[in-house]
Design an enzyme around this catalytic site. Sequence first.
Site, mmCIF file in Angstrom:
data_model
loop_
_atom_site.group_PDB
_atom_site.id
_atom_site.type_symbol
_atom_site.label_atom_id
_atom_site.label_comp_id
_atom_site.label_asym_id
_atom_site.label_seq_id
_atom_site.Cartn_x
_atom_site.Cartn_y
_atom_site.Cartn_z
ATOM 1 N N LYS A 187 -2.220 -1.620 -3.870
ATOM 2 C CA LYS A 187 -3.110 -0.464 -3.800
ATOM 3 C C LYS A 187 -2.296 0.811 -3.884
ATOM 4 C CE LYS A 187 -5.919 1.742 -0.349
ATOM 5 N NZ LYS A 187 -6.166 1.849 1.043
ATOM 6 N N LYS A 246 0.853 -1.188 0.000
ATOM 7 C CA LYS A 246 0.000 0.000 0.000
ATOM 8 C C LYS A 246 0.886 1.235 0.000
ATOM 9 C CE LYS A 246 -3.491 2.361 2.755
ATOM 10 N NZ LYS A 246 -4.437 2.242 3.855
ATOM 11 N N TYR A 267 -15.073 0.862 -6.595
ATOM 12 C CA TYR A 267 -16.335 1.570 -6.371
ATOM 13 C C TYR A 267 -17.232 1.457 -7.601
ATOM 14 C CZ TYR A 267 -13.616 3.293 -2.494
ATOM 15 O OH TYR A 267 -12.834 3.347 -1.366
HETATM 16 C C1 PBG Z 1 -7.469 3.052 5.890
HETATM 17 C C2 PBG Z 1 -7.725 2.967 4.440
HETATM 18 C C3 PBG Z 1 -7.574 3.954 3.463
HETATM 19 C C4 PBG Z 1 -8.041 3.418 2.283
HETATM 20 C C5 PBG Z 1 -8.439 2.117 2.548
HETATM 21 N N1 PBG Z 1 -8.224 1.856 3.886
HETATM 22 C C6 PBG Z 1 -7.120 5.358 3.577
HETATM 23 C C7 PBG Z 1 -5.738 5.694 3.855
HETATM 24 O O1 PBG Z 1 -4.854 4.854 4.016
HETATM 25 O O2 PBG Z 1 -5.516 6.904 3.974
HETATM 26 C C8 PBG Z 1 -8.135 4.132 0.963
HETATM 27 C C9 PBG Z 1 -9.157 3.633 0.025
HETATM 28 C C10 PBG Z 1 -9.521 4.562 -1.066
HETATM 29 O O3 PBG Z 1 -8.930 5.634 -1.283
HETATM 30 O O4 PBG Z 1 -10.475 4.209 -1.797
HETATM 31 N N2 PBG Z 1 -6.142 3.104 6.258
#
Ligand code: PBG
Length: 314
Positions: free
Chosen positions: A234, A181, A299
Amino acid sequence: MVRETRISKDALIYPMFVVEDGVLAEGLEREEIRTMPGQYRYTLAALRPAVEQLMTAGIRAIMLFGIPAHKDACGSQADDENGIVQRALRLLRSEFSHLYLITDVCMCEYTSHGHCGILNGQQVDNDETLNRLAQIAVSHARAGADMVAPSDMMDGRIRAIREALDAAGFTGLPIMSYAVKYASAFYGPFRDAADSAPAFGDRRGYQMDYHNSREAVKEALLDADEGADILMVKPAVSYLDIVTRVKEQTNLPLAAYSVSGEYAMIKSAAALGYCDEEALIAETTVAAFRAGADLYISYYAPEIARLMDSGRIG
Ligand code: PBG
């Protein structure tokens, strides 16, 4: 006949935001997310009809994000038996026997400071946070989750969560790890939806630097070793090289998450008349699978399913 990439609805996961009473203005059962037109924050009352529609479209897996009415420094609502996600799980579990329920395991939606863990001064304390994450995952399992998906990016969390789930008797409950991530501006609209923007600093201390790809393999292998059942990369659109690379180096199923900013980009370009929304949905979706994704979190999942029905995605 000779197409190399084909997509199944079974590979789609739809993220949903569920809010506790008191978050939305009085009388509202759901609220459109300003930066994600067409996506909503649902109260428990509005969740059921939304899921019904989704299942009619052929989507059978959702990922739940909870937004509590009260946030505090240690995110105490996150593992509360009567927290919003736990209540949503119990409701959906009893209403829909064929719905696959995945939960996001993180603290940023629940902490007053918006960071993904427990703070020590201005820093997130990795090891202090592990215990909280494990408690959150177990509470989701108790409320009926089919799979937990930790997104916090603390080191060692997959092992901590696996051990806690096993100790609580959930030996068969899988973990989908947000293994790779990146610290990304593509999460902007999500933070609107979840009220989870960090109050100070940013997430670069625990999320990944987008200049790196070997580190992605390292993170993926570590999580596989700690007991992850599914790995995730991601965001998706700017990280398809990473999807391919992780796919080549591991044997676990791989998910790609097309995040909020990717949705917002396509939506806004389409609203301005600059691009063809359906064509972009089809192209970006197929690209993720072509790159190596086995699962796709989006989404646009219901629209993708409809495009499959009409033959625009095959
Ligand atoms: C929580 C989380 C996030 C997302 C998924 N889980 C936000 C972040 O890390 O700031 C982002 C998902 C999206 O942007 O659709 N940590």
